[in-house]
Motif scaffolding. Structure first.
Motif, mmCIF file in Angstrom:
data_model
loop_
_atom_site.group_PDB
_atom_site.id
_atom_site.type_symbol
_atom_site.label_atom_id
_atom_site.label_comp_id
_atom_site.label_asym_id
_atom_site.label_seq_id
_atom_site.Cartn_x
_atom_site.Cartn_y
_atom_site.Cartn_z
ATOM 1 N N LYS A 2 0.829 -1.201 0.000
ATOM 2 C CA LYS A 2 0.000 0.000 0.000
ATOM 3 C C LYS A 2 0.868 1.256 0.000
ATOM 4 C CE LYS A 2 -3.668 -2.319 2.499
ATOM 5 N NZ LYS A 2 -4.439 -2.382 3.720
ATOM 6 N N LEU A 3 0.310 2.342 -0.510
ATOM 7 C CA LEU A 3 1.041 3.611 -0.623
ATOM 8 C C LEU A 3 1.600 4.063 0.725
ATOM 9 C CD1 LEU A 3 1.977 6.064 -2.225
ATOM 10 C CD2 LEU A 3 -0.266 7.080 -1.819
ATOM 11 N N ASN A 4 0.821 3.961 1.782
ATOM 12 C CA ASN A 4 1.301 4.393 3.100
ATOM 13 C C ASN A 4 2.498 3.567 3.566
ATOM 14 O OD1 ASN A 4 -0.529 6.469 3.357
ATOM 15 N ND2 ASN A 4 -2.035 5.218 4.437
ATOM 16 N N ASP A 5 2.520 2.286 3.222
ATOM 17 C CA ASP A 5 3.663 1.435 3.558
ATOM 18 C C ASP A 5 4.907 1.873 2.792
ATOM 19 O OD1 ASP A 5 2.042 -0.045 5.255
ATOM 20 O OD2 ASP A 5 1.596 -1.552 3.711
ATOM 21 N N HIS A 6 4.737 2.222 1.512
ATOM 22 C CA HIS A 6 5.861 2.731 0.714
ATOM 23 C C HIS A 6 6.412 4.021 1.311
ATOM 24 C CE1 HIS A 6 6.247 0.180 -2.818
ATOM 25 N NE2 HIS A 6 4.935 0.056 -2.827
ATOM 26 N N ILE A 7 5.520 4.916 1.684
ATOM 27 C CA ILE A 7 5.943 6.197 2.247
ATOM 28 C C ILE A 7 6.727 5.976 3.536
ATOM 29 C CG2 ILE A 7 5.103 8.346 3.320
ATOM 30 C CD1 ILE A 7 2.808 8.262 1.224
ATOM 31 N N LEU A 8 6.268 5.087 4.384
ATOM 32 C CA LEU A 8 6.987 4.795 5.627
ATOM 33 C C LEU A 8 8.388 4.273 5.343
ATOM 34 C CD1 LEU A 8 4.195 3.156 7.824
ATOM 35 C CD2 LEU A 8 5.333 5.353 8.213
ATOM 36 N N LEU A 9 8.513 3.372 4.370
ATOM 37 C CA LEU A 9 9.826 2.839 4.021
ATOM 38 C C LEU A 9 10.737 3.926 3.452
ATOM 39 C CD1 LEU A 9 8.901 -0.597 2.431
ATOM 40 C CD2 LEU A 9 10.099 -0.192 4.581
ATOM 41 N N TRP A 10 10.237 4.729 2.514
ATOM 42 C CA TRP A 10 11.073 5.767 1.891
ATOM 43 C C TRP A 10 11.483 6.846 2.877
ATOM 44 C CZ3 TRP A 10 13.842 5.791 -2.352
ATOM 45 C CH2 TRP A 10 13.553 4.861 -3.332
ATOM 46 N N ASN A 11 10.721 7.049 3.941
ATOM 47 C CA ASN A 11 11.098 8.033 4.951
ATOM 48 C C ASN A 11 12.339 7.606 5.730
ATOM 49 O OD1 ASN A 11 9.145 9.916 4.388
ATOM 50 N ND2 ASN A 11 7.687 9.087 5.865
ATOM 51 N N HIS A 12 12.722 6.333 5.632
ATOM 52 C CA HIS A 12 13.878 5.814 6.356
ATOM 53 C C HIS A 12 15.026 5.409 5.437
ATOM 54 C CE1 HIS A 12 11.715 5.872 10.122
ATOM 55 N NE2 HIS A 12 10.680 5.369 9.482
ATOM 56 N N VAL A 13 14.946 5.789 4.180
ATOM 57 C CA VAL A 13 15.960 5.408 3.201
ATOM 58 C C VAL A 13 16.961 6.545 3.030
ATOM 59 C CG1 VAL A 13 16.356 4.853 0.774
ATOM 60 C CG2 VAL A 13 14.414 3.862 1.974
ATOM 61 N N PHE A 14 18.221 6.189 2.988
ATOM 62 C CA PHE A 14 19.285 7.161 2.732
ATOM 63 C C PHE A 14 19.702 7.035 1.272
ATOM 64 C CE2 PHE A 14 23.831 8.146 2.405
ATOM 65 C CZ PHE A 14 23.798 9.469 2.794
ATOM 66 N N ILE A 15 19.574 8.121 0.533
ATOM 67 C CA ILE A 15 19.975 8.130 -0.874
ATOM 68 C C ILE A 15 21.045 9.192 -1.051
ATOM 69 C CG2 ILE A 15 19.256 8.614 -3.237
ATOM 70 C CD1 ILE A 15 16.484 7.625 -2.478
ATOM 71 N N GLN A 16 22.106 8.812 -1.726
ATOM 72 C CA GLN A 16 23.186 9.750 -2.002
ATOM 73 C C GLN A 16 23.413 9.789 -3.514
ATOM 74 O OE1 GLN A 16 26.871 8.721 -0.141
ATOM 75 N NE2 GLN A 16 27.799 10.686 -0.592
ATOM 76 N N VAL A 17 23.312 10.977 -4.098
ATOM 77 C CA VAL A 17 23.557 11.129 -5.527
ATOM 78 C C VAL A 17 25.063 11.176 -5.739
ATOM 79 C CG1 VAL A 17 23.228 12.581 -7.559
ATOM 80 C CG2 VAL A 17 21.381 12.349 -5.872
ATOM 81 N N MET A 18 25.588 10.186 -6.464
ATOM 82 C CA MET A 18 27.023 10.080 -6.694
ATOM 83 C C MET A 18 27.429 10.675 -8.036
ATOM 84 S SD MET A 18 28.030 8.526 -3.969
ATOM 85 C CE MET A 18 29.656 7.936 -4.348
ATOM 86 N N ASP A 19 26.542 10.592 -9.004
ATOM 87 C CA ASP A 19 26.901 10.981 -10.363
ATOM 88 C C ASP A 19 25.617 11.189 -11.161
ATOM 89 O OD1 ASP A 19 28.343 11.396 -12.688
ATOM 90 O OD2 ASP A 19 28.868 9.306 -12.974
ATOM 91 N N VAL A 20 25.650 12.111 -12.085
ATOM 92 C CA VAL A 20 24.543 12.315 -13.011
ATOM 93 C C VAL A 20 25.134 12.283 -14.412
ATOM 94 C CG1 VAL A 20 22.744 13.896 -13.810
ATOM 95 C CG2 VAL A 20 23.260 13.729 -11.366
ATOM 96 N N ARG A 21 24.575 11.462 -15.274
ATOM 97 C CA ARG A 21 25.070 11.351 -16.643
ATOM 98 C C ARG A 21 23.922 11.566 -17.617
ATOM 99 N NH1 ARG A 21 29.534 6.543 -16.487
ATOM 100 N NH2 ARG A 21 30.375 7.131 -14.457
ATOM 101 N N HIS A 22 24.254 12.181 -18.733
ATOM 102 C CA HIS A 22 23.272 12.428 -19.781
ATOM 103 C C HIS A 22 23.804 11.818 -21.068
ATOM 104 C CE1 HIS A 22 21.506 14.887 -23.066
ATOM 105 N NE2 HIS A 22 20.418 14.705 -22.351
#
Length: 73
Positions: A2-22
């Motif tokens: 469910k959407l609320n379960d996804h939101i709870l999980l993403w609130n605890h995720v650490f994301i670090q942008v290392m590189d952007v390529r085009h």
């Protein structure tokens, strides 16, 4: 899930942008033997393509997002 379960999980995720390529590709152009250096999101802006990730073929169109694991080809 469910959407609320996804939101709870993403609130605890650490994301670090290392590189952007085009990469702009012309019709019929192929990008072979490329391995992802880190886990990545692949985002198409326009056009359409077939993308191979770990022996699976994905048909993508504009504004499509795929997630590929490190060293996925």
């Amino acid at each position: 899930m469910k959407l609320n379960d996804h939101i709870l999980l993403w609130n605890h995720v650490f994301i670090q942008v290392m590189d952007v390529r085009h990469k702009k590709m012309d019709k019929g152009e192929e990008l072979r033997n490329y391995r992802l250096p880190v886990s990545a999101f692949l985002y198409t802006v326009r056009g359409s393509a077939r993308v191979w990730l770990d022996d699976s073929v994905h048909r993508v169109d504009r504004f499509h997002v795929l997630m590929g694991e490190k060293e996925c080809a």
